[in-house]
Design a protein around this motif. Structure first.
Motif, PDB file in Angstrom:
ATOM      1  N   PRO A 174      84.717  78.274  29.259  1.00 25.47           N
ATOM      2  CA  PRO A 174      85.683  77.191  29.051  1.00 25.47           C
ATOM      3  C   PRO A 174      86.816  77.657  28.135  1.00 25.47           C
ATOM      4  CG  PRO A 174      83.451  76.354  28.868  1.00 25.47           C
ATOM      5  CD  PRO A 174      83.339  77.860  28.938  1.00 25.47           C
ATOM      6  N   VAL A 175      88.033  77.278  28.477  1.00 23.32           N
ATOM      7  CA  VAL A 175      89.190  77.824  27.776  1.00 23.32           C
ATOM      8  C   VAL A 175      90.393  76.921  27.970  1.00 23.32           C
ATOM      9  CG1 VAL A 175      89.996  79.202  29.747  1.00 23.32           C
ATOM     10  CG2 VAL A 175      90.486  79.998  27.418  1.00 23.32           C
ATOM     11  N   THR A 176      91.341  77.005  27.046  1.00 23.29           N
ATOM     12  CA  THR A 176      92.654  76.385  27.225  1.00 23.29           C
ATOM     13  C   THR A 176      93.653  77.516  27.383  1.00 23.29           C
ATOM     14  OG1 THR A 176      92.087  74.434  25.904  1.00 23.29           O
ATOM     15  CG2 THR A 176      94.426  74.915  26.215  1.00 23.29           C
ATOM     16  N   VAL A 177      94.281  77.587  28.546  1.00 21.58           N
ATOM     17  CA  VAL A 177      95.164  78.709  28.854  1.00 21.58           C
ATOM     18  C   VAL A 177      96.616  78.254  28.976  1.00 21.58           C
ATOM     19  CG1 VAL A 177      93.419  80.112  29.994  1.00 21.58           C
ATOM     20  CG2 VAL A 177      94.676  78.406  31.323  1.00 21.58           C
ATOM     21  N   LYS A 178      97.508  79.212  28.811  1.00 21.44           N
ATOM     22  CA  LYS A 178      98.936  78.993  29.041  1.00 21.44           C
ATOM     23  C   LYS A 178      99.318  79.731  30.317  1.00 21.44           C
ATOM     24  CE  LYS A 178     102.001  81.214  26.555  1.00 21.44           C
ATOM     25  NZ  LYS A 178     102.851  81.654  25.422  1.00 21.44           N
ATOM     26  N   VAL A 179      99.800  78.980  31.309  1.00 17.92           N
ATOM     27  CA  VAL A 179     100.083  79.595  32.614  1.00 17.92           C
ATOM     28  C   VAL A 179     101.470  79.202  33.093  1.00 17.92           C
ATOM     29  CG1 VAL A 179      97.653  79.657  33.301  1.00 17.92           C
ATOM     30  CG2 VAL A 179      99.033  77.637  33.852  1.00 17.92           C
ATOM     31  N   PRO A 180     102.078  80.045  33.949  1.00 14.96           N
ATOM     32  CA  PRO A 180     103.362  79.667  34.541  1.00 14.96           C
ATOM     33  C   PRO A 180     103.198  78.444  35.438  1.00 14.96           C
ATOM     34  CG  PRO A 180     102.935  82.023  34.812  1.00 14.96           C
ATOM     35  CD  PRO A 180     101.662  81.399  34.352  1.00 14.96           C
ATOM     36  N   ILE A 181     104.098  77.503  35.336  1.00 16.80           N
ATOM     37  CA  ILE A 181     104.094  76.353  36.239  1.00 16.80           C
ATOM     38  C   ILE A 181     104.276  76.862  37.661  1.00 16.80           C
ATOM     39  CG2 ILE A 181     105.446  74.324  36.946  1.00 16.80           C
ATOM     40  CD1 ILE A 181     106.010  73.943  33.895  1.00 16.80           C
ATOM     41  N   GLY A 182     103.454  76.354  38.573  1.00 13.03           N
ATOM     42  CA  GLY A 182     103.536  76.772  39.968  1.00 13.03           C
ATOM     43  C   GLY A 182     102.406  77.668  40.425  1.00 13.03           C
ATOM     44  N   VAL A 183     101.567  78.157  39.482  1.00 18.55           N
ATOM     45  CA  VAL A 183     100.389  78.930  39.892  1.00 18.55           C
ATOM     46  C   VAL A 183      99.370  77.970  40.497  1.00 18.55           C
ATOM     47  CG1 VAL A 183     100.775  80.653  38.105  1.00 18.55           C
ATOM     48  CG2 VAL A 183      99.207  78.767  37.672  1.00 18.55           C
TER      49      VAL A 183
END
Length: 440
Positions: A174-183
Motif C-alpha cells: 500500500p502506498v500513496t504515489v505521485k503520477v502523471p495525469i493520464g496514466v
C-alpha cells in the motif's frame, strides 16, 4: 495579489478541486468569504494523501492558504483536521504561529467529517441552507491538494500535471504515489507492487462515494484513491446491484425503522432529507406528499444510509440518486426551504470511522501507505478535456505536434472552465472531443 490576478493564475494553470467533482478553484474566490477553510478531514476511510501532503509541505500549503485569504479579504482561516492526525498537527503547529489569522479546527474521527456542509458546521457552527452554497454563509472551502497545486502555480509557475493517489487494500505494498495525469489505473496499481488477488476490482475515489473503474481508465485531477478489492466484496456487490431489484427488495423488507434518517448527517443539520419517508413513498408509489421526492435534492450521497445504517441491506442512497437525477434531467426546480434548528442529539449520532470500516469489511486494509514522490516515466498518457465541473477545455494543439510537460494543450472553454496541460514530454498522437493522447 488581488482576486482577478489570482483567478487568472489558477484558471490558466488548471487548478481545480483535487477530489469530488473538480470545481474550478478560481470560481471559489469571492470577497464575500469572511472565513476560508482548508479541508484536511480525509473524509473517506483508508485515504491518507491529504494528511501526508500537509505534513510534508506544511509551510508551503499554509503560506498559500494565507495568500488566498488575503486575496479574498478573509478575516479567519481555519484548518479542519482530525485530532488523530497527530504528526500533521505537530507539523502545522510549527508553522501557524507565523499566521495569527490561522487556527486549527480539530475534528472527531467520524464520517463524513469532510463533507463541506458538515465541516463548516463543525468548525464555525454555521449551517449552510438546504441546497445552498457555502459562500452564502460567508465561507469557502479548499482541500489540501488543491491549495498545494495553487502553491506550485504561484511559486513554481507549474500547472497541474500530476496527481497524488492512495493505492490500498489487496495490493502488495500500500502506498500513496505521485503520477502523471493520464496514466492508467493498471499502471498506478503496479506501483503498489500489483494486486494480491486474481481478477481484482478497482474501486476509484473511496469506499463510500467511489465508483468501479477499469484498468485502462486514466487518472484525472480528481482521482484520490484506488481500492483494489475482490469480486465478491460487500462494496462491489452493492455498487453492482440492480436498482429495479433494490426497489422491489425495499417494498418487501423496509420496516420504516427510521435509522437511515436518524443517522443522516444532512438531516442532523436540519436539512429536510428523510430517507425513510422516501423509501416508503417510492416503493408504494405514494405521491400524496411530493415534497418527499423534491427533497431528494438535499441528499449529499454520502452513502451512510445504505452502507451503514440499514440493517436490511437496502439502498436508499442509490434510489434517491436516481430520483434526484430524474428531477434534474426534467429541470424541476430545487425547492427553497429553511433548515430546522440543530438538535442536541446530533452529537450522539455521529458515525465513528473505526466502526464504519468494520461494517464495510475494510478493517484488515487499514495499513500504512507511505508517500512515494519519485518521478514516474511513462510512455503514454490519455488526458481528458473535461476533468472539472463546467465546459471542457478546447484543444490548442494538433496531431503530430511535439509538446513538453507543462505545456498548455487545451485552453479554457467558454464559461466555467480551466486549461489542460501535457503531463509528459512527447508527441500528440490522437485528439477527439473528449481527450488528447500524448506518447513519449
Amino acid at each position: 495579489m488581488d482576486i482577478k490576478q489570482l483567478s487568472e493564475v489558477l484558471q490558466q494553470n488548471g487548478v481545480v478541486g483535487a477530489g469530488g467533482a473538480g470545481f474550478p478553484t478560481y470560481a471559489k474566490l469571492d470577497e464575500r468569504a469572511e472565513t476560508i477553510i482548508l479541508n484536511c478531514a480525509e473524509c473517506e476511510p483508508l485515504l491518507k494523501l491529504h494528511r501526508q501532503l500537509l505534513e510534508e509541505y506544511a509551510r508551503e500549503i499554509v503560506e498559500t492558504f494565507h495568500q488566498i485569504g488575503q486575496s479574498v479579504g478573509a478575516k479567519e482561516l481555519i484548518i479542519g483536521i482530525k485530532k488523530v492526525y497527530t504528526k500533521t498537527i505537530e507539523a502545522l503547529k510549527d508553522v501557524i504561529t507565523d499566521y495569527p489569522e490561522v487556527r486549527l479546527g480539530l475534528l472527531d474521527e467520524v464520517y463524513p467529517a469532510g463533507d463541506e456542509v458538515v465541516l463548516i458546521y463543525e468548525v464555525t457552527k454555521k449551517v449552510v441552507r438546504p441546497g445552498g452554497l457555502p459562500i452564502e454563509t460567508g465561507v469557502a472551502v479548499f482541500n489540501v491538494e488543491t491549495v498545494f497545486n495553487a502553491y506550485k502555480a504561484l511559486n513554481e509557475k507549474g500547472p497541474v500535471t500530476e496527481k497524488y493517489v492512495s493505492v490500498v487494500a489487496e495490493v502488495n505494498s500500500p502506498v500513496t504515489v505521485k503520477v502523471p495525469i493520464g496514466v492508467t489505473l493498471d499502471e498506478v496499481v503496479a506501483l503498489a507492487g500489483g494486486s494480491t488477488i486474481a481478477n481484482p476490482v478497482y474501486f476509484v475515489g473511496g469506499p463510500m462515494m467511489g465508483r468501479i473503474g477499469t484498468g485502462d481508465q486514466p487518472v484525472t485531477k480528481t482521482t484520490n484513491a484506488i481500492l483494489v478489492l475482490p469480486q465478491d466484496h460487500y462494496l462491489v456487490n452493492k455498487k453492482r446491484s440492480d436498482s429495479s431489484i433494490d426497489l422491489k427488495r425495499a417494498a418487501a423488507c423496509c420496516c420504516n425503522c427510521q435509522m437511515c434518517t436518524d443517522l443522516c448527517p444532512r438531516n442532523r443539520l436540519g436539512h429536510p432529507i428523510e430517507p425513510h419517508l422516501f423509501m416508503q413513498a417510492a416503493t408504494f408509489k405514494d405521491i400524496q406528499d411530493p415534497n418527499i421526492f423534491l427533497n431528494t435534492n438535499f441528499c449529499c450521497s454520502c452513502g451512510l444510509c445504505e452502507l451503514y445504517s440499514c440493517f436490511q441491506g437496502l439502498s436508499p442512497r442509490t434510489l434517491i440518486t436516481e430520483y434526484k437525477n430524474g428531477l434534474k434531467a426534467n429541470k424541476v426546480p430545487v425547492p427553497k426551504v429553511t433548515a430546522k434548528p440543530v438538535g442536541p442529539e446530533r452529537e450522539y449520532r455521529k458515525i465513528p470511522e473505526e466502526r464504519l470500516m468494520a461494517r464495510l469489511d475494510l478493517t484488515q486494509y487499514d495499513k500504512e501507505a507511505p508517500m512515494d514522490e519519485n518521478e514516474r516515466k511513462v510512455k503514454k498518457v490519455k488526458i481528458l478535456l473535461s476533468q472539472h465541473i463546467g465546459a471542457p477545455a478546447s484543444p490548442v494543439v494538433k496531431v503530430g505536434d511535439t509538446v513538453k510537460k507543462g505545456q498548455m494543450i487545451a485552453e479554457p472553454g467558454k464559461g466555467l472552465s480551466v486549461a489542460i496541460h501535457s503531463t509528459i514530454n512527447g508527441t500528440v498522437r490522437e485528439i477527439d472531443d473528449k481527450y488528447i493522447i500524448v506518447c513519449a
